[in-house]
Design an enzyme around this catalytic site. Structure first.
Site, PDB file in Angstrom:
ATOM      1  N   LYS A  22       0.852  -1.207   0.000  1.00  0.00           N
ATOM      2  CA  LYS A  22       0.000   0.000   0.000  1.00  0.00           C
ATOM      3  C   LYS A  22       0.880   1.247   0.000  1.00  0.00           C
ATOM      4  O   LYS A  22       0.667   2.172  -0.777  1.00  0.00           O
ATOM      5  CB  LYS A  22      -0.881   0.018   1.243  1.00  0.00           C
ATOM      6  CG  LYS A  22      -1.584   1.341   1.520  1.00  0.00           C
ATOM      7  CD  LYS A  22      -2.499   1.326   2.714  1.00  0.00           C
ATOM      8  CE  LYS A  22      -1.816   1.566   4.010  1.00  0.00           C
ATOM      9  NZ  LYS A  22      -1.499   2.970   4.318  1.00  0.00           N
ATOM     10  N   ASN A  23       1.917   1.236   0.849  1.00  0.00           N
ATOM     11  CA  ASN A  23       2.723   2.447   1.021  1.00  0.00           C
ATOM     12  C   ASN A  23       3.781   2.643  -0.050  1.00  0.00           C
ATOM     13  O   ASN A  23       4.481   3.653  -0.043  1.00  0.00           O
ATOM     14  CB  ASN A  23       3.321   2.477   2.428  1.00  0.00           C
ATOM     15  CG  ASN A  23       2.233   2.621   3.485  1.00  0.00           C
ATOM     16  OD1 ASN A  23       1.076   2.892   3.158  1.00  0.00           O
ATOM     17  ND2 ASN A  23       2.584   2.405   4.733  1.00  0.00           N
ATOM     18  N   CYS A 116      -5.849  11.944  11.818  1.00  0.00           N
ATOM     19  CA  CYS A 116      -6.584  10.670  11.814  1.00  0.00           C
ATOM     20  C   CYS A 116      -6.531  10.133  13.239  1.00  0.00           C
ATOM     21  O   CYS A 116      -6.073  10.801  14.157  1.00  0.00           O
ATOM     22  CB  CYS A 116      -5.946   9.704  10.821  1.00  0.00           C
ATOM     23  SG  CYS A 116      -4.299   9.205  11.308  1.00  0.00           S
ATOM     24  N   ARG A 121      -1.044  14.222  12.466  1.00  0.00           N
ATOM     25  CA  ARG A 121      -0.485  14.087  11.106  1.00  0.00           C
ATOM     26  C   ARG A 121      -0.207  15.475  10.485  1.00  0.00           C
ATOM     27  O   ARG A 121      -0.747  15.817   9.435  1.00  0.00           O
ATOM     28  CB  ARG A 121      -1.403  13.262  10.216  1.00  0.00           C
ATOM     29  CG  ARG A 121      -1.882  11.956  10.811  1.00  0.00           C
ATOM     30  CD  ARG A 121      -0.795  10.962  11.127  1.00  0.00           C
ATOM     31  NE  ARG A 121      -0.127  10.404   9.996  1.00  0.00           N
ATOM     32  CZ  ARG A 121      -0.572   9.353   9.293  1.00  0.00           C
ATOM     33  NH1 ARG A 121      -1.698   8.802   9.613  1.00  0.00           N
ATOM     34  NH2 ARG A 121       0.104   8.889   8.267  1.00  0.00           N
ATOM     35  N   ASP A 305       4.180   0.762  12.138  1.00  0.00           N
ATOM     36  CA  ASP A 305       2.997   0.108  11.552  1.00  0.00           C
ATOM     37  C   ASP A 305       2.857  -1.342  11.979  1.00  0.00           C
ATOM     38  O   ASP A 305       1.851  -1.977  11.649  1.00  0.00           O
ATOM     39  CB  ASP A 305       3.035   0.196  10.017  1.00  0.00           C
ATOM     40  CG  ASP A 305       2.915   1.630   9.553  1.00  0.00           C
ATOM     41  OD1 ASP A 305       3.183   1.902   8.375  1.00  0.00           O
ATOM     42  OD2 ASP A 305       2.576   2.502  10.378  1.00  0.00           O
ATOM     43  N   ARG A 397      -8.442  -0.789   4.572  1.00  0.00           N
ATOM     44  CA  ARG A 397      -7.574   0.229   3.968  1.00  0.00           C
ATOM     45  C   ARG A 397      -6.200  -0.352   3.639  1.00  0.00           C
ATOM     46  O   ARG A 397      -5.530   0.080   2.712  1.00  0.00           O
ATOM     47  CB  ARG A 397      -7.406   1.429   4.912  1.00  0.00           C
ATOM     48  CG  ARG A 397      -8.625   2.315   5.070  1.00  0.00           C
ATOM     49  CD  ARG A 397      -8.290   3.521   5.926  1.00  0.00           C
ATOM     50  NE  ARG A 397      -7.017   4.072   5.516  1.00  0.00           N
ATOM     51  CZ  ARG A 397      -6.055   4.468   6.366  1.00  0.00           C
ATOM     52  NH1 ARG A 397      -6.241   4.366   7.672  1.00  0.00           N
ATOM     53  NH2 ARG A 397      -4.928   4.966   5.919  1.00  0.00           N
TER      54      ARG A 397
HETATM   55  C1  EPZ Z   1       3.966   6.986   6.148  1.00  0.00           C
HETATM   56  O1  EPZ Z   1       3.142   8.022   6.654  1.00  0.00           O
HETATM   57  C2  EPZ Z   1       3.067   5.756   6.082  1.00  0.00           C
HETATM   58  N1  EPZ Z   1       1.966   6.023   5.168  1.00  0.00           N
HETATM   59  C3  EPZ Z   1       2.528   5.451   7.481  1.00  0.00           C
HETATM   60  O2  EPZ Z   1       1.777   4.237   7.373  1.00  0.00           O
HETATM   61  C4  EPZ Z   1       3.717   5.196   8.422  1.00  0.00           C
HETATM   62  O3  EPZ Z   1       3.233   4.992   9.732  1.00  0.00           O
HETATM   63  C5  EPZ Z   1       4.655   6.412   8.406  1.00  0.00           C
HETATM   64  O4  EPZ Z   1       5.060   6.698   7.041  1.00  0.00           O
HETATM   65  C6  EPZ Z   1       5.900   6.176   9.248  1.00  0.00           C
HETATM   66  O5  EPZ Z   1       6.565   5.042   8.784  1.00  0.00           O
HETATM   67  C7  EPZ Z   1       2.196   5.974   3.839  1.00  0.00           C
HETATM   68  O6  EPZ Z   1       3.308   5.740   3.391  1.00  0.00           O
HETATM   69  C8  EPZ Z   1       1.015   6.218   2.947  1.00  0.00           C
HETATM   70  P1  EPZ Z   1       5.843  10.499   8.223  1.00  0.00           P
HETATM   71  P2  EPZ Z   1       3.680   9.563   6.641  1.00  0.00           P
HETATM   72  O7  EPZ Z   1       5.708  11.737   7.438  1.00  0.00           O
HETATM   73  O8  EPZ Z   1       4.410   9.822   5.398  1.00  0.00           O
HETATM   74  C9  EPZ Z   1       5.489  13.599  11.758  1.00  0.00           C
HETATM   75  C10 EPZ Z   1      -0.061   2.802   7.669  1.00  0.00           C
HETATM   76  O9  EPZ Z   1      -0.533   2.268   8.682  1.00  0.00           O
HETATM   77  N2  EPZ Z   1       5.382  14.610  10.690  1.00  0.00           N
HETATM   78  O10 EPZ Z   1       7.116   9.720   8.179  1.00  0.00           O
HETATM   79  O11 EPZ Z   1       2.536  10.445   6.981  1.00  0.00           O
HETATM   80  C11 EPZ Z   1       4.207  12.759  11.849  1.00  0.00           C
HETATM   81  O12 EPZ Z   1       3.249  13.415  12.644  1.00  0.00           O
HETATM   82  C12 EPZ Z   1       0.375   4.264   7.709  1.00  0.00           C
HETATM   83  O13 EPZ Z   1       0.129   2.216   6.565  1.00  0.00           O
HETATM   84  C13 EPZ Z   1       5.406  15.954  11.045  1.00  0.00           C
HETATM   85  O14 EPZ Z   1       5.502  16.308  12.221  1.00  0.00           O
HETATM   86  O15 EPZ Z   1       4.668   9.483   7.868  1.00  0.00           O
HETATM   87  C14 EPZ Z   1       4.697  11.489  12.488  1.00  0.00           C
HETATM   88  O16 EPZ Z   1       4.793  11.693  13.879  1.00  0.00           O
HETATM   89  C15 EPZ Z   1       0.087   4.916   9.059  1.00  0.00           C
HETATM   90  N3  EPZ Z   1       5.286  16.880  10.067  1.00  0.00           N
HETATM   91  C16 EPZ Z   1       6.114  11.325  11.932  1.00  0.00           C
HETATM   92  O17 EPZ Z   1       6.499  12.626  11.430  1.00  0.00           O
HETATM   93  C17 EPZ Z   1       5.165  16.531   8.741  1.00  0.00           C
HETATM   94  O18 EPZ Z   1       5.077  17.436   7.880  1.00  0.00           O
HETATM   95  C18 EPZ Z   1       6.197  10.316  10.812  1.00  0.00           C
HETATM   96  O19 EPZ Z   1       5.450  10.835   9.744  1.00  0.00           O
HETATM   97  C19 EPZ Z   1       5.145  15.161   8.405  1.00  0.00           C
HETATM   98  C20 EPZ Z   1       5.262  14.213   9.394  1.00  0.00           C
END
Ligand code: EPZ
Length: 418
Positions: A22-23, A116, A121, A305, A397
């Site tokens: 998915k990711n 979410c 997020r 995850d 999802r």
């Molecule tokens: C990706 O989300 C994955 N989703 C998530 O999987 C996964 O948990 C996450 O990476 C971490 O591995 C997809 O790839 C579609 P991040 P993403 O930006 O890109 C903070 C699942 O279950 N952050 O690495 O949104 C954020 O709040 C999903 O498949 C900021 O603060 O993750 C979090 O604490 C859930 N500001 C951390 O960074 C930003 O602008 C990690 O977020 C962006 C992120």
């Protein structure tokens, strides 16, 4: 409403092919609008998030057609650069369409994706990174409005190795004349997969998998045919399920290298994990030792995850274990439901302290998010008696048909549609 009905207590057995990730699919789908050339994606797993992303592409003028699990995308006549809130609310990760839309049209407008159930997020890192490339960004009336007129190649230093931000900036840079370097990138396998996809349409990207990615701008693109990597989180979920329930399963098409952190923990708990090259085999007697400490980290650390799933496993292992969630501020919602099944868990901020119990008892539980829902299914598979899991749309999802997968692995589970 649909629920899953599970009769616990069976050992798992058999083999299963692991679907595409998915990711990996979500950013690759977003990237398909960068050029006007055709993109053929093979073995597309039709997760609900993926199907919504295809709908978003169609709303932008991309023609999409499935032939079985092959998806043919024709972005030639794409015309729009606005992603409406009806879509961003469904697929919050659609925020990484900003990069591709800026590359294709020079501007982008996306409804604020919002939070979410696992956390707020925020997207501040996306915005900061795009501004570092010269994008003018306005946030008004719930939209992020990006003007890429003055974009230019350059250097971007991420404050945190954000997966989505890394992907957004890679895709925003592919047409910028010159060389763009992104530092402190996320290193997830899905980012390497996105790099391979982008290079297959004619881009020049290198370094993915390390913390520094270099993009050299190009002007011409080509048709491509691409198969994304397998879903390491789906594979990891089923490895944990077998460790908990006991038994012996073979997962096909999933490489051990993407799940090293998990496999080390499973071995520590007493499961036997065999690396068979493109497949993984796990054997377990279901009587596991507690893993003293599990801390979620960006890749290659233990993946957030898989945190809820291994937490569910810890509830029935012998001893005490501590799970620390470093990525999200509210990813312990599963615990309330596990307590109703007889688990012994104490939450302190981002730490869950789990004392293993002899057994869990089946109960009526409710999924509150994707991976928490998967964790509840695992608890139901190992619990005494019957468990029903509600709100399973969360699980759909990220799992194609979790009940069909587990039926292939000898579990007693069915989807009730009422
Ligand atoms: C990706 O989300 C994955 N989703 C998530 O999987 C996964 O948990 C996450 O990476 C971490 O591995 C997809 O790839 C579609 P991040 P993403 O930006 O890109 C903070 C699942 O279950 N952050 O690495 O949104 C954020 O709040 C999903 O498949 C900021 O603060 O993750 C979090 O604490 C859930 N500001 C951390 O960074 C930003 O602008 C990690 O977020 C962006 C992120």
């Amino acid at each position: 409403m649909e629920t899953l009905f599970i009769k616990g207590g069976r050992k798992l057995g058999g083999e299963l092919d692991i679907v595409t990730a998915k990711n990996a699919l979500l950013p690759i789908l977003a990237g398909s609008i960068i050029s006007d050339k055709n993109v053929i994606l093979k073995k597309v797993a039709k997760f609900s998030d993926v199907m919504y992303m295809v709908k978003i592409l169609e709303s932008l003028g991309v023609e999409a057609k499935f032939e079985g699990d092959t998806l043919i995308l024709s972005p030639k006549h794409a015309y729009a650069h606005v992603v409406k809130d009806e879509y961003t609310k469904k697929v919050r990760s659609s925020v990484f369409l900003l990069g591709p839309l800026l590359s294709r049209f020079g501007n982008a407008k996306i409804a604020y994706p919002g939070g979410c159930n696992i956390g707020n997020r925020p997207i501040n890192l996306h915005i900061k990174g795009l501004e570092a490339l010269g994008v003018k960004i306005e946030e008004k009336h719930g939209y992020i409005i990006c003007d890429g007129k003055n974009m230019s190649a350059g250097e971007v230093h991420l404050d945190f190795p954000s997966v989505g931000t890394t992907e957004n900036l890679m895709m925003a840079s592919v047409r910028l004349k010159g060389v763009t370097t992104i530092y402190n990138c996320a290193r997830e396998p899905e980012i390497e997969d996105l790099q391979n996809f982008l290079n297959s349409i004619g881009c020049k990207v290198s370094g993915a998998g390390s913390s520094t990615i270099v993009i050299t701008g190009v002007e011409s693109f080509k048709d491509c045919e691409y198969q994304p990597i397998h879903d390491r989180i789906v594979a990891g979920t089923y490895l944990i399920a077998c460790a908990m329930c006991g038994g012996n399963i073979l997962l096909k098409g999933c490489e051990k290298k993407y799940n090293q952190a998990l496999i080390q923990k499973l071995k520590q708990s007493g499961a036997i994990v065999e690396d068979l090259g493109k497949d993984i085999e796990i054997k377990s007697n279901g009587k596991l030792k507690s893993i003293p400490s599990i801390e979620t980290q960006p890749y290659p650390g233990f993946p957030t995850d898989l945190q809820n799933q291994i937490l569910a496993m810890q509830t029935i292992t012998k001893g005490t274990s501590v799970v620390v969630e470093n990525l999200y501020e509210s990813r312990f919602k599963i615990c309330n439901e596990l307590l109703r099944m007889g688990a012994d868990i104490t939450i302190k901020d981002r730490m869950a302290i789990i004392n293993g119990v002899e057994r869990l008892y089946g109960a009526n539980v409710v999924a509150s998010d994707l991976r928490g829902g998967a964790g509840l299914v695992l608890a139901g598979l190992v619990a005494d008696g019957y468990t029903t899991v509600e709100d399973i749309y969360h699980i759909d999802r990220g799992y194609l048909s979790i009940e069909e997968d587990f039926c292939k692995l000898n579990a007693e589970i069915q989807r009730i549609r009422d």
